[in-house]
Write an enzyme that holds these catalytic residues in place. Structure first.
Site, PDB file in Angstrom:
ATOM      1  N   SER B  29      38.587  35.978  39.066  1.00 19.34           N
ATOM      2  CA  SER B  29      38.758  36.998  40.105  1.00 19.34           C
ATOM      3  C   SER B  29      40.095  37.720  39.969  1.00 19.34           C
ATOM      4  O   SER B  29      41.123  37.107  39.691  1.00 19.34           O
ATOM      5  CB  SER B  29      38.679  36.317  41.478  1.00 19.34           C
ATOM      6  OG  SER B  29      38.911  37.250  42.502  1.00 19.34           O
ATOM      7  N   ASN B  81      52.212  37.184  38.272  1.00 13.74           N
ATOM      8  CA  ASN B  81      51.797  38.263  39.167  1.00 13.74           C
ATOM      9  C   ASN B  81      52.037  37.882  40.606  1.00 13.74           C
ATOM     10  O   ASN B  81      51.993  36.710  40.982  1.00 13.74           O
ATOM     11  CB  ASN B  81      50.324  38.639  38.936  1.00 13.74           C
ATOM     12  CG  ASN B  81      49.380  37.883  39.865  1.00 13.74           C
ATOM     13  OD1 ASN B  81      49.166  38.272  41.007  1.00 13.74           O
ATOM     14  ND2 ASN B  81      48.829  36.776  39.371  1.00 13.74           N
ATOM     15  N   ASN B 110      34.246  36.406  45.990  1.00 11.47           N
ATOM     16  CA  ASN B 110      35.478  35.622  46.161  1.00 11.47           C
ATOM     17  C   ASN B 110      36.138  36.022  47.481  1.00 11.47           C
ATOM     18  O   ASN B 110      36.449  37.183  47.712  1.00 11.47           O
ATOM     19  CB  ASN B 110      36.403  35.880  44.969  1.00 11.47           C
ATOM     20  CG  ASN B 110      37.706  35.098  45.062  1.00 11.47           C
ATOM     21  OD1 ASN B 110      38.461  35.271  46.008  1.00 11.47           O
ATOM     22  ND2 ASN B 110      37.987  34.266  44.069  1.00 11.47           N
ATOM     23  N   ASN B 146      38.803  31.296  47.901  1.00 15.87           N
ATOM     24  CA  ASN B 146      40.129  31.300  47.278  1.00 15.87           C
ATOM     25  C   ASN B 146      41.125  30.699  48.271  1.00 15.87           C
ATOM     26  O   ASN B 146      41.667  31.400  49.118  1.00 15.87           O
ATOM     27  CB  ASN B 146      40.505  32.737  46.889  1.00 15.87           C
ATOM     28  CG  ASN B 146      41.912  32.841  46.327  1.00 15.87           C
ATOM     29  OD1 ASN B 146      42.581  31.830  46.085  1.00 15.87           O
ATOM     30  ND2 ASN B 146      42.368  34.063  46.129  1.00 15.87           N
ATOM     31  N   CYS B 149      45.686  31.180  46.583  1.00 12.69           N
ATOM     32  CA  CYS B 149      46.543  32.290  46.173  1.00 12.69           C
ATOM     33  C   CYS B 149      47.986  32.002  46.572  1.00 12.69           C
ATOM     34  O   CYS B 149      48.270  31.789  47.745  1.00 12.69           O
ATOM     35  CB  CYS B 149      46.097  33.608  46.801  1.00 12.69           C
ATOM     36  SG  CYS B 149      47.165  34.961  46.255  1.00 12.69           S
ATOM     37  N   LYS B 184      37.949  27.342  45.051  1.00 11.99           N
ATOM     38  CA  LYS B 184      38.905  27.610  43.975  1.00 11.99           C
ATOM     39  C   LYS B 184      40.220  26.901  44.269  1.00 11.99           C
ATOM     40  O   LYS B 184      40.907  27.210  45.248  1.00 11.99           O
ATOM     41  CB  LYS B 184      39.130  29.116  43.817  1.00 11.99           C
ATOM     42  CG  LYS B 184      40.043  29.438  42.633  1.00 11.99           C
ATOM     43  CD  LYS B 184      39.921  30.871  42.210  1.00 11.99           C
ATOM     44  CE  LYS B 184      40.843  31.166  41.035  1.00 11.99           C
ATOM     45  NZ  LYS B 184      40.727  32.552  40.602  1.00 11.99           N
ATOM     46  N   THR B 212      46.751  30.399  39.908  1.00 14.83           N
ATOM     47  CA  THR B 212      48.041  30.481  39.218  1.00 14.83           C
ATOM     48  C   THR B 212      49.055  29.458  39.753  1.00 14.83           C
ATOM     49  O   THR B 212      48.950  28.992  40.879  1.00 14.83           O
ATOM     50  CB  THR B 212      48.624  31.884  39.367  1.00 14.83           C
ATOM     51  OG1 THR B 212      48.695  32.205  40.752  1.00 14.83           O
ATOM     52  CG2 THR B 212      47.754  32.912  38.668  1.00 14.83           C
ATOM     53  N   GLY B 236      47.898  32.557  32.030  1.00 12.77           N
ATOM     54  CA  GLY B 236      47.910  32.821  30.598  1.00 12.77           C
ATOM     55  C   GLY B 236      48.089  31.530  29.806  1.00 12.77           C
ATOM     56  O   GLY B 236      48.150  30.430  30.379  1.00 12.77           O
ATOM     57  N   GLY B 263      44.500  30.241  31.049  1.00  9.26           N
ATOM     58  CA  GLY B 263      44.991  30.414  29.690  1.00  9.26           C
ATOM     59  C   GLY B 263      43.957  30.512  28.602  1.00  9.26           C
ATOM     60  O   GLY B 263      44.285  30.398  27.418  1.00  9.26           O
TER      61      GLY B 263
HETATM   62  C1  LIG Z   1      46.815  40.115  38.242  1.00  6.60           C
HETATM   63  C2  LIG Z   1      46.061  38.922  38.730  1.00  6.60           C
HETATM   64  C3  LIG Z   1      45.342  39.002  39.906  1.00  6.60           C
HETATM   65  C4  LIG Z   1      44.646  37.903  40.386  1.00  6.60           C
HETATM   66  N1  LIG Z   1      43.934  38.033  41.544  1.00  6.60           N
HETATM   67  C5  LIG Z   1      43.200  36.982  41.996  1.00  6.60           C
HETATM   68  C6  LIG Z   1      42.403  37.127  43.151  1.00  6.60           C
HETATM   69  O1  LIG Z   1      42.323  38.192  43.778  1.00  6.60           O
HETATM   70  N2  LIG Z   1      41.702  36.050  43.574  1.00  6.60           N
HETATM   71  C7  LIG Z   1      41.711  34.867  42.895  1.00  6.60           C
HETATM   72  O2  LIG Z   1      41.016  33.947  43.314  1.00  6.60           O
HETATM   73  N3  LIG Z   1      42.461  34.708  41.786  1.00  6.60           N
HETATM   74  C8  LIG Z   1      43.212  35.744  41.325  1.00  6.60           C
HETATM   75  N4  LIG Z   1      43.953  35.585  40.183  1.00  6.60           N
HETATM   76  C9  LIG Z   1      43.962  34.296  39.484  1.00  6.60           C
HETATM   77  C10 LIG Z   1      42.948  34.268  38.342  1.00  6.60           C
HETATM   78  O3  LIG Z   1      41.641  34.466  38.831  1.00  6.60           O
HETATM   79  C11 LIG Z   1      43.014  32.954  37.549  1.00  6.60           C
HETATM   80  O4  LIG Z   1      42.726  31.891  38.417  1.00  6.60           O
HETATM   81  C12 LIG Z   1      44.366  32.702  36.903  1.00  6.60           C
HETATM   82  O5  LIG Z   1      44.914  33.902  36.433  1.00  6.60           O
HETATM   83  C13 LIG Z   1      44.312  31.672  35.774  1.00  6.60           C
HETATM   84  O6  LIG Z   1      43.533  32.108  34.687  1.00  6.60           O
HETATM   85  P1  LIG Z   1      44.147  32.829  33.355  1.00  6.60           P
HETATM   86  O7  LIG Z   1      45.258  31.990  32.845  1.00  6.60           O
HETATM   87  O8  LIG Z   1      43.008  32.973  32.411  1.00  6.60           O
HETATM   88  O9  LIG Z   1      44.662  34.153  33.822  1.00  6.60           O
HETATM   89  C14 LIG Z   1      44.674  36.680  39.683  1.00  6.60           C
HETATM   90  C15 LIG Z   1      45.383  36.606  38.486  1.00  6.60           C
HETATM   91  C16 LIG Z   1      46.065  37.697  38.001  1.00  6.60           C
HETATM   92  C17 LIG Z   1      46.815  37.594  36.714  1.00  6.60           C
END
Ligand SMILES: Cc1cc2nc3c(=O)[nH]c(=O)nc-3n(C[C@H](O)[C@H](O)[C@H](O)COP(=O)(O)O)c2cc1C
Ligand code: FES
Lengths: 336, 324
Positions: B29, B81, B110, B146, B149, B184, B212, B236, B263
């Protein structure tokens, strides 16, 4: 393919049809209230057909929305393209990239998201279109951090993966005379602006401000008939800022101010222009992640709230950004 | 953008809490937007649709302006972020829902919020909208709560870091729908299994993780925080080992289906999450490396399985677990 009565191109096949409907909504949130409809080919990303029909019957909700409408339908391409020429100006590089599909639809003020060469994880970097010549793009790269340094080091015959063109362009249709105000690397897209205006016979004056002698080497990357330069330390051209230079040079009461540079400079240009009764547009810089409107990472505070620089801009009416000071983190790549 | 997968590939199909998916790769998401992708690149960019299910950005009851910029910046092997859940609120969001009818895969809504009641109200409104069959709507198969956050005050983390609060929200949401409830989870806890167990025991169909990690990045010149919100969430490749460990711990202790993320930038990364017990995986920051990334990752996953002589993912799921 036949055009359906609601303006979308149908291919007869359900997936294409429904997805076309998604694409047809390229007319943006705001323009839902206007009857702007897009015709987007359901063909793969090459050979995109994109026009607007029935646009602007009702007044747009806002200036930003109008810009959004203007740029909404130019379909971007994504691929790997060959670097065919590289010129350097001190640490700065001017890359020429053979990218016919991007070049064909690009307009002044738009940008590309360029992948940093190498296997590590990197966000793509937004790079303004410095200019476009036939099937070629020029990108002016300032090595600010690890990512842009790798981009600036790209050599002839290397390939560059990029996505674009993205974002709104400068609306130049009504411009009768232009004063281009550029700050540092921010001046990059103003060459494309100058080229388009020159072709139309519109008089152009440019006032570029640089930090110091080193940064002022960038001026050599521009070909504008009436180009003025200032540096903060007075080592090249006048001593002073881009705005001070612009107000000294002037361009007559008809001129549109078209500015590009860091946020504090844009704020100064905005208040100066308002004070002397000029209007215009500014292209803003921002940290970006997606560059395509998905992440809301690139917003700028405006009178209409937070707007995304990558799709609502990067070009905004000069008086739209909220009067804010320097963002806490400074420029792009501050985190590196 | 990417050539279609070769035929004769291994079977990537998975069943997530009873829902069959063509392959295990979802979007995380907030990192991919189908409408914006279509607007930028035209229809071709969604053919084939790059994910097996589509998870839009978090929606909350009221509109949220989000955090002051800067909101994103790159870090070593990742990014941080602090977007702050900018979204138009559920009313405006529902107005746009028909636009997603063209999405050819199941949709997971979500939901975020600052109080339990807000999450539940959003869920209720989506359910009510889906009751009305007068227009064609996307196939909504469930909800992702979620509660993780790190970039909003109250709610979010305040729920997701407490097993009891997580359980109360999950149970109340469970009572409102027959669709999937996916919770989540946040990695910002000492005991991830306790939170996952609370969610599962309260009726969650699956858990997704990780969101994150709370983090801080300084501007090297000014030595002050880089982001407008000061702290943000790290994601990441830098967080993949943390995410894998958490998926692995949950899979070792519980039977709840898991959507693993954190990641993933390659097919091998995705396979590692499956080996740690994940049923499906999600791609977040990798979307920002280019629009070709998701289909590339699916293709790499297939290639990786072929190379290892695996015919389906069940053969490798949980291989890393210590559970007997
Ligand atoms: C710019 C950005 C915006 C995100 N917005 C949301 C969000 O609105 N809701 C949510 O549940 N997670 C959000 N996330 C978290 C991601 O869905 C994910 O859980 C997290 O980035 C870990 O995965 P990755 O390492 O592949 O990025 C966001 C992540 C990023 C980088
Ligand atoms: S950079 Fe993602 S929305 Fe602009």
């Amino acid at each position: 393919m036949s055009e359906s009565d609601d303006g979308f191109v149908m291919t007869g096949e359900r997936l294409s049809r429904t997805v076309t409907r998604l694409a047809g909504r390229c007319v943006t949130r705001a323009s839902k209230k206007r009857s702007c409809r897009a015709i987007v080919s359901a063909a793969p990303t090459t050979g995109r057909v994109c026009t607007t029909a029935g646009m602007a019957e009702a007044p747009p909700r806002s200036a930003a929305a109008a810009l959004r409408g203007e740029q909404a339908c130019a379909a971007a391409a994504s691929g790997s393209y060959r670097v065919v020429e590289r010129r350097s100006f001190g640490p700065y590089a001017l890359l020429t990239v053979h990218a016919p599909d991007v070049a064909a639809v690009a307009r002044p003020g738009q940008f590309v998201m360029a992948a940093v060469p190498g296997p590590q994880f990197h966000l793509r970097r937004p790079l303004s279109l410095h200019s476009v010549e036939g099937p070629r793009l020029r990108l002016l790269v300032e090595p600010r951090g690890e990512g842009t340094r790798a981009l600036a080091d790209t050599g002839v015959a290397d390939t560059l993966a990029l996505t674009g063109p993205l974002g709104s362009g400068f609306p130049l249709g009504d411009v009768r005379a232009a004063l281009l105000v550029g700050g540092g690397i921010g001046a990059a897209p103003l060459q494309f602006v100058a080229d388009v205006l020159r072709e139309r016979g519109v008089p152009v004056t440019a006032a570029f401000g640089f930090r110091d002698e080193g940064q002022a080497r960038l001026a050599a990357a521009f070909e504008v008939d009436d180009l003025w330069v200032a540096t903060d330390d007075g080592t090249v051209g006048r001593r002073g800022t881009a705005v001070e230079l612009a107000s000294a040079v002037g361009a007559g009461p008809q001129a549109s101010v078209l500015a590009c540079g860091p946020a504090p400079m844009i704020a100064q240009v905005g208040s100066w222009a308002a004070a002397v009764g000029l209007t215009g547009y500014a292209s803003l810089e921002a940290h970006m992640a997606c560059g395509t409107g998905a992440c809301h990472g690139c917003v700028v505070a405006t009178r209409e709230g937070y707007l995304r620089v990558c799709v609502d801009g990067p070009v905004f009416p000069l008086d739209l950004p909220a009067a804010t000071g320097e963002p806490p983190g400074g420029g792009v790549e501050a985190g590196r | 953008m990417t050539p279609p997968l070769e035929t004769g590939r291994p079977d990537l199909a998975v069943t997530l809490a009873g829902v069959p998916l063509e392959h295990p790769v979802l979007n995380a998401s907030g990192t991919f937007d189908a409408l914006e992708t279509a607007r930028r690149f035209g229809a071709g960019a969604l053919e084939p649709f790059p994910f097996a299910a589509y998870v839009p950005k978090t929606v909350t009851l009221e509109a949220r302006a989000g955090n002051p910029p800067p909101r994103v910046t790159e870090t070593a092997s990742g990014m941080i972020n602090a977007v702050g859940l900018q979204n138009p609120g559920i009313a405006a969001w529902l107005d746009e829902l028909p636009l997603l009818a063209g999405v050819p895969v199941p949709v997971v809504v979500n939901i975020g919020g600052s109080r339990r009641a807000d999450y539940l109200e959003v869920l209720r409104r989506v359910e009510a909208r889906l009751e009305v069959h007068d227009t064609d709507l996307p196939r909504v198969i469930g909800y992702e709560l979620n509660v993780s956050c790190p970039n909003v005050g109250g709610g979010g983390l305040a729920i997701g870091t407490q097993p009891a609060e997580t359980a109360r929200l999950t149970a109340a949401a469970r009572a409102l729908t027959r669709r999937l409830i996916i919770v989540k989870l946040t990695p910002n806890v000492t005991d991830i299994v306790a939170v996952a167990r609370a969610a599962a025991d309260a009726g969650a169909d699956a858990v997704s993780l990780v969101n994150t990690l709370r983090a801080l990045v300084l501007d090297p010149q000014s030595l002050t925080p880089c982001l407008g919100n000061r702290t943000g969430g790290l994601c990441g490749p830098a967080i993949k080992p943390v995410a894998l460990r958490m998926v692995w711990e949950i899979a070792s202790a519980l039977d709840v289906p898991i959507i693993g993320m954190g990641g993933i930038v390659s097919g091998r990364d995705a396979l590692e999450f499956v080996a740690c017990g994940a049923t499906a995986v999600a791609i977040g920051a990798a979307n920002f490396t280019g629009p070709e990334a998701p289909l590339r990752i699916v293709a790499e996953l297939a290639a990786e399985m072929r190379r290892r002589g695996l015919t389906d993912l069940a053969a490798v799921r949980g291989r890393a677990l210590s559970r007997t």
